[in-house]
Design an enzyme around this catalytic site. Structure first.
Site, PDB file in Angstrom:
ATOM      1  CG  ASP A 136       1.767  -3.553  10.451  1.00 39.25           C
ATOM      2  OD1 ASP A 136       0.707  -4.145  10.744  1.00 39.25           O
ATOM      3  OD2 ASP A 136       2.100  -3.320   9.277  1.00 39.25           O
ATOM      4  N   GLY A 189       0.793  -1.214   0.000  1.00 28.06           N
ATOM      5  CA  GLY A 189       0.000   0.000   0.000  1.00 28.06           C
ATOM      6  C   GLY A 189       0.828   1.267   0.000  1.00 28.06           C
TER       7      GLY A 189
END
Length: 483
Positions: A145, A32
């Site tokens: 993350d 992304g």
């Protein structure tokens, strides 16, 4: 795929040269925020280059977050964190990172492949990840993350933690902040407090590690929803299901570790990455002859920056208190059997009287035989009181590894030369298949098993000093004593 303009733009870079020195050879993947390429330096060195997408690069915040990855990784200096070699900006204004080129596959790809990952292998991988997080948290860096796709398994058997791009750093970073509508992290692995946008610390990474283990072991996420909004609500408001209610084949020890890592209440979650790693190493050590000395030395090097509240245990069963340390209690002395008065028969009364007389005689014999052992108990207690390791513990003996204890006294003989005493004084108490203790006959004394600096597991705190457990026989609570 050819209709994807972003993919087409990324593919167009193949064959070009960045800053006159990095030739783009092939496209590894597109995410992304960035695309990752395999590249070769003009002197022949192969590497991976991560280039921020042009539409992302226009944001100062996202550029800062991207550049922060290099700063975070270089602060860690840990071999299991992917190495960042250089940072620069391409001719079209896109920032890029030059990183070591890894050969292997992600944990996510391996786990969902045909072979999958065995429970013990997963514990080994997670232990390394927690080692990296232990160092990061000590430096004030929260990864934010952790997920299967950000844990890379190299072809040589190593583990690499990837993507510190959204890490929160207490100091030295770009102070990147989360804005409304710009949630940082991957929802199925985010802790409730992270989703709520509150203040987070290393325990958010611990939750993500637990969610990663849950995903690998059960082939599903902690919570699942048909929409992103539904999933967000579940992750923010509902506790995780107990692992073994979803995957009964998982061992109780591993289930307890994952359940504690995923605790909804912060006070019930593991306080540090090191605390969780200790429980994992304890489970691994229960079935392994020894640990590698490198693993032990790394833990010793990173122990000082982190404040640990004390030795921790794997999470108890649901509904039990997690505050009291686990101790070995001596089983009650067998009481003499007394016949039940089932009738008013004279014979039964005579039998009761006879049994009472026999019980008195047996008790007298028992105390006469037991009295010589009292001196031994006194000696053992005295040895315990003066043990250097016990002074370092500062309280009741609990299961702990050597990284939470002070260095043994220099006057003690090296643990590698210690052997069980000839009379077989100690044995290994196996409680429910886990957490071994060294105990004396009749469970008079119990000593925790720890791993010393050489990676050898020893009975710790005994009057004789550290004793290797390799040659000790197993002992179960059902046995009252041994010959």
């Amino acid at each position: 795929m050819s209709d994807d303009p972003q993919l087409a733009h990324c593919t167009a870079r193949i064959g070009t040269v960045l800053r006159g020195k990095w030739r783009i050879d092939s496209l590894i993947g597109v995410g992304g925020m960035a695309a990752v390429y395999e590249a070769t330096h003009r002197i022949g060195r192969r590497c991976a280059i991560k280039i921020l997408h042009p539409e992302i690069a226009v944001s100062k915040e996202l550029r800062a977050r991207f550049e922060q990855e290099a700063l975070a990784v270089n602060q860690l200096g840990h071999p299991a964190a992917v190495n960042v070699i250089d940072i620069d900006t391409s001719e079209d204004g896109s920032p890029f990172l030059v990183m070591e080129l890894l050969d292997g596959e992600s944990l996510g790809k391996r786990a969902h492949g045909s072979g999958g990952i065995e429970e013990r292998e997963l514990l080994r991988i997670v232990s390394t990840v927690l080692e990296v997080l232990d160092v990061a948290h000590g430096l004030g860096i929260v990864h934010r993350d952790i997920k299967p796709d950000n844990l890379f398994l190299t072809s040589s058997g190593g583990v690499k933690v990837l993507d510190f791009g959204i890490a929160r750093m207490k100091q030295g970073g770009s102070n990147v902040r989360t804005r409304i509508g710009a949630m940082l992290g991957t929802i199925p692995y985010m802790s409730p407090e992270q989703i709520a946008g509150g203040q987070i610390d290393g325990r958010a990474d611990i939750f993500a590690v637990g969610a990663t283990m849950f995903r690998v072991l059960t082939k599903r996420h902690v919570h699942e929803g048909s929409t992103e909004s539904e999933l967000l609500i579940k992750m923010a408001t509902q506790p995780a299901p107990a692992l073994r209610t979803v995957a009964p084949s998982v061992s109780p020890e591993v289930g307890a570790i994952v359940d504690r890592a995923l605790a909804f209440d912060l006070s019930r979650r593991y306080p540090t990455a090191r605390a969780m790693r200790e429980d994992i190493e304890r489970v691994l050590g229960a079935n392994a002859a020894h640990h590698t000395s490198a693993s032990v030395s790394i833990r010793a090097e990173v122990s000082s920056p982190i404040s640990v509240d004390g030795p921790t245990m794997a999470a108890p069963a649901l509904g039990q208190s997690m505050q009291a340390p686990m101790v070995v209690s001596a089983p009650p002395q067998p009481a003499a059997a007394s016949p039940q008065a089932g009738s008013n028969s004279t014979l039964l009364i005579i039998g009761v009287i006879g049994s009472f007389v026999v019980a008195v005689c047996l008790a007298a014999v028992f105390f006469v035989v037991r009295s010589p052992d009292s001196a031994e108990d006194t000696r053992e207690s005295a040895g315990d009181d003066t043990s250097q390791e016990d002074k370092a513990d500062g309280g009741p003996r609990t299961v702990a590894t050597s990284s939470n204890t002070s260095t043994p006294s220099s006057t003690a003989a090296p643990s590698s030369t210690r052997r069980p005493v000839p009379n077989g004084k100690y044995r290994l108490l196996i409680k429910d298949g886990k957490y071994p203790f060294c105990v004396t006959s009749k469970l008079k004394k119990a000593y925790p098993v720890r791993t010393n600096d050489e990676g050898v597991k020893v009975c710790s705190g005994t009057p004789e000093g550290p004793i290797p457990i390799d040659d000790l026989k197993a002992y179960h609570p059902s046995e009252f004593q041994w010959e």
